[in-house]
Design a protein around this motif. Structure first.
Motif, PDB file in Angstrom:
ATOM      1  N   LYS B  56       0.847  -1.215   0.000  1.00  0.00           N
ATOM      2  CA  LYS B  56       0.000   0.000   0.000  1.00  0.00           C
ATOM      3  C   LYS B  56       0.875   1.255   0.000  1.00  0.00           C
ATOM      4  CE  LYS B  56      -2.029  -1.268   3.849  1.00  0.00           C
ATOM      5  NZ  LYS B  56      -1.393  -2.591   4.040  1.00  0.00           N
ATOM      6  N   SER B  57       1.812   1.289   0.938  1.00  0.00           N
ATOM      7  CA  SER B  57       2.671   2.484   1.020  1.00  0.00           C
ATOM      8  C   SER B  57       3.489   2.647  -0.252  1.00  0.00           C
ATOM      9  CB  SER B  57       3.612   2.371   2.225  1.00  0.00           C
ATOM     10  OG  SER B  57       2.873   2.247   3.413  1.00  0.00           O
ATOM     11  N   SER B  58       3.934   1.512  -0.799  1.00  0.00           N
ATOM     12  CA  SER B  58       4.732   1.585  -2.029  1.00  0.00           C
ATOM     13  C   SER B  58       3.910   2.174  -3.166  1.00  0.00           C
ATOM     14  CB  SER B  58       5.220   0.193  -2.405  1.00  0.00           C
ATOM     15  OG  SER B  58       5.927  -0.384  -1.329  1.00  0.00           O
ATOM     16  N   PHE B 100       1.969  10.736   5.716  1.00  0.00           N
ATOM     17  CA  PHE B 100       2.895   9.609   5.661  1.00  0.00           C
ATOM     18  C   PHE B 100       2.635   8.671   6.825  1.00  0.00           C
ATOM     19  CE2 PHE B 100       4.912  13.267   3.704  1.00  0.00           C
ATOM     20  CZ  PHE B 100       5.286  12.758   2.475  1.00  0.00           C
ATOM     21  N   GLN B 101       2.866   7.392   6.562  1.00  0.00           N
ATOM     22  CA  GLN B 101       2.646   6.399   7.608  1.00  0.00           C
ATOM     23  C   GLN B 101       3.540   6.718   8.814  1.00  0.00           C
ATOM     24  OE1 GLN B 101       3.086   2.366   6.200  1.00  0.00           O
ATOM     25  NE2 GLN B 101       1.895   1.532   7.883  1.00  0.00           N
ATOM     26  N   ASP B 102       4.744   7.208   8.536  1.00  0.00           N
ATOM     27  CA  ASP B 102       5.656   7.558   9.643  1.00  0.00           C
ATOM     28  C   ASP B 102       5.702   9.076   9.886  1.00  0.00           C
ATOM     29  OD1 ASP B 102       6.821   8.076   7.248  1.00  0.00           O
ATOM     30  OD2 ASP B 102       8.713   7.061   7.643  1.00  0.00           O
ATOM     31  N   ALA B 176      -3.620   9.380   2.199  1.00  0.00           N
ATOM     32  CA  ALA B 176      -3.394   9.215   3.634  1.00  0.00           C
ATOM     33  C   ALA B 176      -3.034   7.760   3.904  1.00  0.00           C
ATOM     34  CB  ALA B 176      -4.633   9.623   4.419  1.00  0.00           C
ATOM     35  N   ASP B 177      -1.822   7.581   4.408  1.00  0.00           N
ATOM     36  CA  ASP B 177      -1.323   6.224   4.646  1.00  0.00           C
ATOM     37  C   ASP B 177      -1.518   5.876   6.118  1.00  0.00           C
ATOM     38  OD1 ASP B 177      -0.070   3.802   4.459  1.00  0.00           O
ATOM     39  OD2 ASP B 177       1.798   4.580   3.571  1.00  0.00           O
ATOM     40  N   GLU B 178      -2.536   5.080   6.390  1.00  0.00           N
ATOM     41  CA  GLU B 178      -2.828   4.659   7.760  1.00  0.00           C
ATOM     42  C   GLU B 178      -2.981   5.871   8.689  1.00  0.00           C
ATOM     43  OE1 GLU B 178      -4.070   1.684   9.486  1.00  0.00           O
ATOM     44  OE2 GLU B 178      -2.649   0.996   7.967  1.00  0.00           O
TER      45      GLU B 178
END
Ligand SMILES: Nc1ncnc2c1ncn2[C@@H]1O[C@H](COP(=O)(O)OP(=O)(O)OP(=O)(O)O)[C@@H](O)[C@H]1O
Ligand SMILES: [Mg+2]
Lengths: 294, 240
Positions: B56-58, B100-102, B176-178
């Motif tokens: 997903k993030s990729s 970002f997820q992070d 929106a990643d997570e």
């Protein structure tokens, strides 16, 4: 606090911010001294040249085989006054010579005890100067040991010395510019790699390369200007101190080293130029490095 | 492997994101994504699900132009992204908000400054936006933390700063990643309402999430990443 006041790339905490102003200060200091020497030197040459053009001196040894120089002097004076172009010729009085020599010999010396030659001071029209070769030959006929000194050889030497000083100064400034470019390039590359993640994030939210470059430029601008001004102040203090030391030592025949308006302009431009070069270097380095990134 | 039906919105209003047979591998490693094709219409709202490590993030990172596909074509805003210059890519990224997820907040900037960053980058330097930024942070429950630095914030608080930063410029596309991974359910729902609000204003939205109850609660199509490929489920249809 202002919302947009802070830099997005936190360069101010970097080590480069601490050592670069000092390096810039040293570089500007050296460049300023080199430039001041070159400027002072060329002014000294101009000063001497102006003072000596249109004059020559003839030295006639005081005694020639027991014969007083008086007779020879009279004949030389007569010769001079008939030479075209000569405006004035006069034998210098002993006390005048004494005054000239005092700085070299000290007050105690008495001319009477020394084999000081008689001096004929000649002024001529610089636009229609006499033929010095002919003049020297004619003088030699009257007094073979007399010396015609047009100051030309001496001035020529001084001029070539001044030219060397100027070349060396130019070389010093060029080398310093080169090192400044290298140092700023190196520091900028360091900053780019240290702050890689921040720069990547800025890219991801839409910052263009020139936006990031401007952050580095602002950083370099402050330290270069700060260091440049410090270096300049040190150089001016040094010149002032040197001026104080040389004052009262006329034997060196140097014109005063006080700075003229032109010198001030050149000196004040130095930190500005260094800042410009450093800032431009930072920009080019950032843009080049980022353009190579995928 | 397109399963977006008969490419419904191709004629009406154009296409915002188009993946054609896109594959991605990292270095010499195995394919993380293979033969991915799908379309996102402007103004659409999609969830994206898939097991951890499904990519997903990729996939999102290719949309926000952080990565190039190993194969295949990606069109964004009707442009083939392969042909973008650096300047064009930067301009396009300004139209995309990313959570970002992070998080990726800048630690030396306060919450307020972090959120204002996209505005600053797009050339808005009027201090008047402070009010707008503060209001947004208050909306996500951070009124007390405007001047806090990210390292002093909790995971959920950082996440909300990241969300505020992604939406502050009213992007055309929000990825929106997570975005609700670190907040409680009530806050998650509140944040989803924020996204819906934005969507009503015209922003196209893609939310990658593991939170199935959230997906179930909001009626939006789901892009599912699985070994077999990508599938888009419309609401009302059966869900895997
Ligand atoms: N920078 C990278 N270099 C190499 N491999 C990577 C990199 N990023 C991700 N991967 C690999 O790609 C695969 C997909 O990762 P990705 O982060 O896209 O998954 P994800 O669906 O977002 O997972 P999660 O739900 O846990 O966030 C994983 O197998 C991961 O190991
Ligand atoms: Mg992920």
């Amino acid at each position: 606090m202002r919302l947009f006041g802070k830099k997005d790339v936190p360069l101010d905490g970097d080590a480069s911010g601490r050592f670069l102003p000092w390096l810039v200060a040293i570089m500007v200091y050296l460049a300023a001294l080199a430039l001041i020497s070159a400027l002072t030197m060329s002014r000294a040459v101009g000063h001497w040249q102006e003072g000596l053009s249109g004059t020559l001196t003839i030295q006639v040894p005081q005694e020639q085989g027991g014969e007083k120089a008086g007779a020879a002097l009279d004949r030389i004076l007569k010769l001079l006054l008939t030479t075209p172009g000569v405006r004035e010729a006069k034998v210098m009085e002993p006390d005048e010579i004494e005054r000239l020599l005092q700085p070299w010999l000290g007050a105690a010396a008495s001319l009477a005890e020394l084999p000081v030659p008689a001096l004929v001071s000649v002024t001529f029209n610089p636009a229609a100067e006499p033929d010095f070769g002919v003049l020297a030959r004619e003088v030699a006929k009257i007094s073979p040991e007399a010396v015609v000194d047009t100051h030309r050889a001496w001035l020529g030497k001084v001029r070539s010395l001044a030219r060397s000083v100027q070349w060396v100064a130019l070389l010093v400034v060029a080398l310093i510019t080169g090192s400044a470019i290298l140092i700023v390039t190196f520091a900028t590359r360091m900053g780019l790699s240290v702050h890689g993640p921040v720069i990547q994030l800025l890219h991801l939210i839409g910052a263009h390369d020139s936006y990031i470059a401007s952050q580095f430029q602002a950083h370099v601008l402050t330290f270069a200007l700060r260091g440049g001004i410090a270096g300049l102040l040190l150089a001016i203090a040094t010149v002032f101190a040197a001026g104080q030391t040389l004052k009262g030592n006329e034997a060196l025949l140097l014109p005063d080293v006080a700075l003229r308006p032109l010198d001030w302009t050149v000196l004040l431009l130095l930190p500005v130029a260094v800042t410009l070069v450093a800032t431009l270097t930072a920009r080019v380095t950032v843009l080049r490095t980022l353009a190579r990134m995928p | 492997m397109s399963s977006c039906g008969p490419f419904p919105s191709a004629s009406i209003g154009g296409i915002l994101v188009r993946f054609e047979d896109v594959s991605l591998r990292y270095g010499g490693g195995p394919e993380v994504l293979g033969g991915v094709s799908f379309l996102l219409a402007p103004g659409s709202f999609h969830f994206m699900t898939g097991a951890s490590g499904a990519g997903k993030s990729s996939l999102l990172s290719m949309i926000y132009l952080a990565r190039k596909p190993s194969n295949g074509r990606i069109h964004l805003f009707d442009r083939d992204v392969a042909g973008l210059t650096r300047l064009e890519a930067a301009r396009m990224r300004r139209k995309i908000g990313v959570v970002f997820q992070d998080f990726r907040l800048l630690d030396h900037l306060t919450a307020l400054e972090n959120v204002a960053l996209p505005l600053k980058i797009s050339g808005q330097r009027d201090e008047k936006v402070r009010h707008h930024v503060a209001e947004l942070l208050a909306w996500v429950g951070l009124a007390e933390h405007l001047d806090s630095y990210p390292p002093t914030l909790s995971g959920g608080q950082k996440q909300r700063v990241a969300i505020a930063r992604a939406v502050v410029g009213r992007p055309n596309l929000l990825l929106a990643d997570e975005p609700t991974g670190n907040v409680d359910d009530r806050m998650a729902v509140r944040l989803l309402y924020l996204f819906e609000e934005l969507n009503k204003l015209g922003t196209t939205i893609v939310i990658a999430t593991h939170n199935d109850s959230l997906v179930a609660r909001f009626d939006h199509p789901v892009v599912r990443l699985a070994d077999s490929g990508v599938r888009v489920d419309r609401p009302g249809r059966g869900r895997a």
